[in-house]
Design a protein around this motif. Sequence first.
Motif, PDB file in Angstrom:
ATOM      1  N   LEU A 195       1.239  -1.285   0.120  1.00 27.56           N
ATOM      2  CA  LEU A 195      -0.147  -0.157   0.244  1.00 27.56           C
ATOM      3  C   LEU A 195       1.009   1.454   0.504  1.00 27.56           C
ATOM      4  O   LEU A 195       0.751   2.420  -0.440  1.00 27.56           O
ATOM      5  CB  LEU A 195      -0.218   0.138   0.899  1.00 27.56           C
ATOM      6  N   ALA A 196       1.945   1.359   0.880  1.00 25.20           N
ATOM      7  CA  ALA A 196       2.834   1.808   1.000  1.00 25.20           C
ATOM      8  C   ALA A 196       3.138   2.154  -0.823  1.00 25.20           C
ATOM      9  O   ALA A 196       3.540   4.171  -0.863  1.00 25.20           O
ATOM     10  CB  ALA A 196       3.730   2.263   2.031  1.00 25.20           C
ATOM     11  N   ALA A 197       3.587   2.199  -1.137  1.00 26.30           N
ATOM     12  CA  ALA A 197       3.578   2.087  -2.248  1.00 26.30           C
ATOM     13  C   ALA A 197       3.539   2.543  -3.510  1.00 26.30           C
ATOM     14  O   ALA A 197       3.504   3.266  -3.945  1.00 26.30           O
ATOM     15  CB  ALA A 197       4.776   0.589  -2.765  1.00 26.30           C
ATOM     16  N   ARG A 198       2.526   1.749  -3.622  1.00 22.66           N
ATOM     17  CA  ARG A 198       1.006   2.998  -4.517  1.00 22.66           C
ATOM     18  C   ARG A 198       1.021   4.049  -4.041  1.00 22.66           C
ATOM     19  O   ARG A 198       0.966   4.911  -5.142  1.00 22.66           O
ATOM     20  CB  ARG A 198      -0.199   1.668  -4.307  1.00 22.66           C
ATOM     21  N   VAL A 199       1.226   4.678  -2.729  1.00 28.30           N
ATOM     22  CA  VAL A 199       0.683   5.328  -1.934  1.00 28.30           C
ATOM     23  C   VAL A 199       2.308   6.478  -2.690  1.00 28.30           C
ATOM     24  O   VAL A 199       2.395   7.578  -3.931  1.00 28.30           O
ATOM     25  CB  VAL A 199       0.813   6.345  -0.762  1.00 28.30           C
ATOM     26  N   ARG A 200       3.475   5.942  -2.904  1.00 28.16           N
ATOM     27  CA  ARG A 200       4.628   6.886  -3.234  1.00 28.16           C
ATOM     28  C   ARG A 200       4.479   7.024  -4.984  1.00 28.16           C
ATOM     29  O   ARG A 200       5.444   8.067  -4.964  1.00 28.16           O
ATOM     30  CB  ARG A 200       5.754   5.978  -2.177  1.00 28.16           C
ATOM     31  N   ALA A 201       3.820   6.157  -5.185  1.00 30.01           N
ATOM     32  CA  ALA A 201       4.195   5.935  -6.495  1.00 30.01           C
ATOM     33  C   ALA A 201       3.341   7.701  -7.249  1.00 30.01           C
ATOM     34  O   ALA A 201       3.995   7.703  -8.153  1.00 30.01           O
ATOM     35  CB  ALA A 201       3.734   4.533  -7.144  1.00 30.01           C
ATOM     36  N   THR A 202       2.628   7.795  -7.314  1.00 29.56           N
ATOM     37  CA  THR A 202       1.866   9.086  -7.433  1.00 29.56           C
ATOM     38  C   THR A 202       2.147  10.187  -6.712  1.00 29.56           C
ATOM     39  O   THR A 202       1.015  10.926  -6.789  1.00 29.56           O
ATOM     40  CB  THR A 202       0.745   8.383  -8.226  1.00 29.56           C
ATOM     41  N   PHE A 203       2.423  10.132  -5.767  1.00 29.66           N
ATOM     42  CA  PHE A 203       2.633  11.293  -4.444  1.00 29.66           C
ATOM     43  C   PHE A 203       2.901  12.613  -5.315  1.00 29.66           C
ATOM     44  O   PHE A 203       1.809  13.578  -4.903  1.00 29.66           O
ATOM     45  CB  PHE A 203       3.709  10.972  -3.331  1.00 29.66           C
TER      46      PHE A 203
END
Length: 564
Positions: A191-199
């Motif tokens: 989940l955190a990686a998905r957030v960071r991807a389009t932060f």
Amino acid sequence: MTDQGGASRVAVLRALWRRGAAAMLRRTRHEVWMRLGGPARALPDRAAPAGPFLPCPAGTLPLETPVLARLLAGVDRAARPVSFATGRPDDAAPWHAVEPYAHGDVRLVWEVSRFGVLPALALAARATGEPRFLDAAERHLAAFLAACPPYRGAHWASAQEAAIRLIHLVAAGLILGGAPPPGGRALAGLLAARVRATFAYERSLANNHGLVCAAALAGAGAWLGTEDRRRGERILAADLPRLTTAAGGFAQVSTRYHRMALDALAFAALAGASLAAPLRDRLAAMAAWLGRVTDPATGQVPRLGHDDGTALLDATCAGPDDARPSLVRATAAAAAPGASPLALAGLGPMAPEPSPGGWADPEGGTAGLRHGRTLALLRLPGGRFPAGQGDIMHLTLMHRGEEILRDAGTWLYNPPAGESDLAGTAHHTTAQWGEADRPVRLGRFLFAAPPRLRHLEASADRLRAACDRHDRTVAVAGDTWTVTDRLAPGATLRWRLPPGTWLRRSDGVEGAAAALGVSADGPVDLRLAQGWDSPRYGERQRIPVLTVRLTGSTRCVVTRIRLP
């Protein structure tokens, strides 16, 4: 580049510029990254982790009997199995190939995948010691991963949705009181990686999206001991001052999203993220703003701006429309940050009731007047932030938790062909000239720069605001509220009323909720019509609307609202 109303490129750029130069640069960087194929490299397909995802309860957490009864009644309903199927043709597409609004209203799809039931299940497990609640939480997470493989389909298309899941997952772990198991760490990492991807894109919106994502990373990083804690803290320190006002206003002028952002910030602080004193001051100011517009006996908050029913961290099953747990959580986070299962669940001392009288936040675009359990909330022109709706000079009057004069709500962000959402001026309790929205609409969520605020007063029993074509005064004496509107020629005023039976009188209407009488300095066309109202996202109903059309030389309309 023109919008559906023929708006010019200049108007669009002016509206976007109100988000700030940094936001525009982040948006440009994100678009370049997308065109260069960055998403496929950043988040390739991953295997779904296996449970358990949550720690075992760390002992019993006693709750007061009424709270426990409400929790158990609500959590048994919420814990029933749900379907994560979307029915969309892009269900198996990579997350970056999904166009959220291409196949109906994606907000309805996302609701089931927000892990919103996890905090309540965790609290029930701590309060009762019964394993069935933790078992239900584990089944919910396993079912989601089975139906929604990582980074595939609509459920993975939004970074903010991933952030909401991350907040609820971590909050459940903190309420349970144990260390995260390997399965929980792996899921939180996805989940955190998905957030960071389009932060960068989320921050470019200059609204709740970036704050929720930063708070999710800060809180999750604190629980997991990862670098995301510092990343989230750094973004919160940079963005919170520019997205809020010293008086507690928020960049997205919406009571629903104000509360959402406040809950996310409180989560980060209570999860162990470090917020410097100036940030805690802003958190406290946002809580004070929400407290001023909340009915203390019911927790109801009047609708203003976009409202899709979002409610974070409903651990006690208070429901999406009760803001009191949010106020408890924010008060605890501002005073003494650090993990507290009860505070995270929204249980604890309430903030003091708001003081009577008037207040104003011209920078944030709102003003209010409280008299007993009645609140007048006025949407001001001008301000520092972009307009999200055609609601300039809109007035809500809430009496004992019921909206007597009301905003229409939202209904849908992506309505069916031939229909429109409820963001336009015609769906607000304000004045309109012809069919044009004020300010002009430029896109789905974008409106032109609002007119400048030319005059503002707020006293113990009176509010007044004025802009180019509209000067509105709201005054209270006893059980009667008087609204005086001085208007440019040709205006139509709308008084949007609660559902029910309303009797037409020569000078207005009378119903169980209120009596309205209208007078003017010239001729008016007074009619009892109908309009749309959305009590919950995805639903709409017809309500009575008293319309006052100014004719001839009429410039001033006085409306008296007598409450029971």
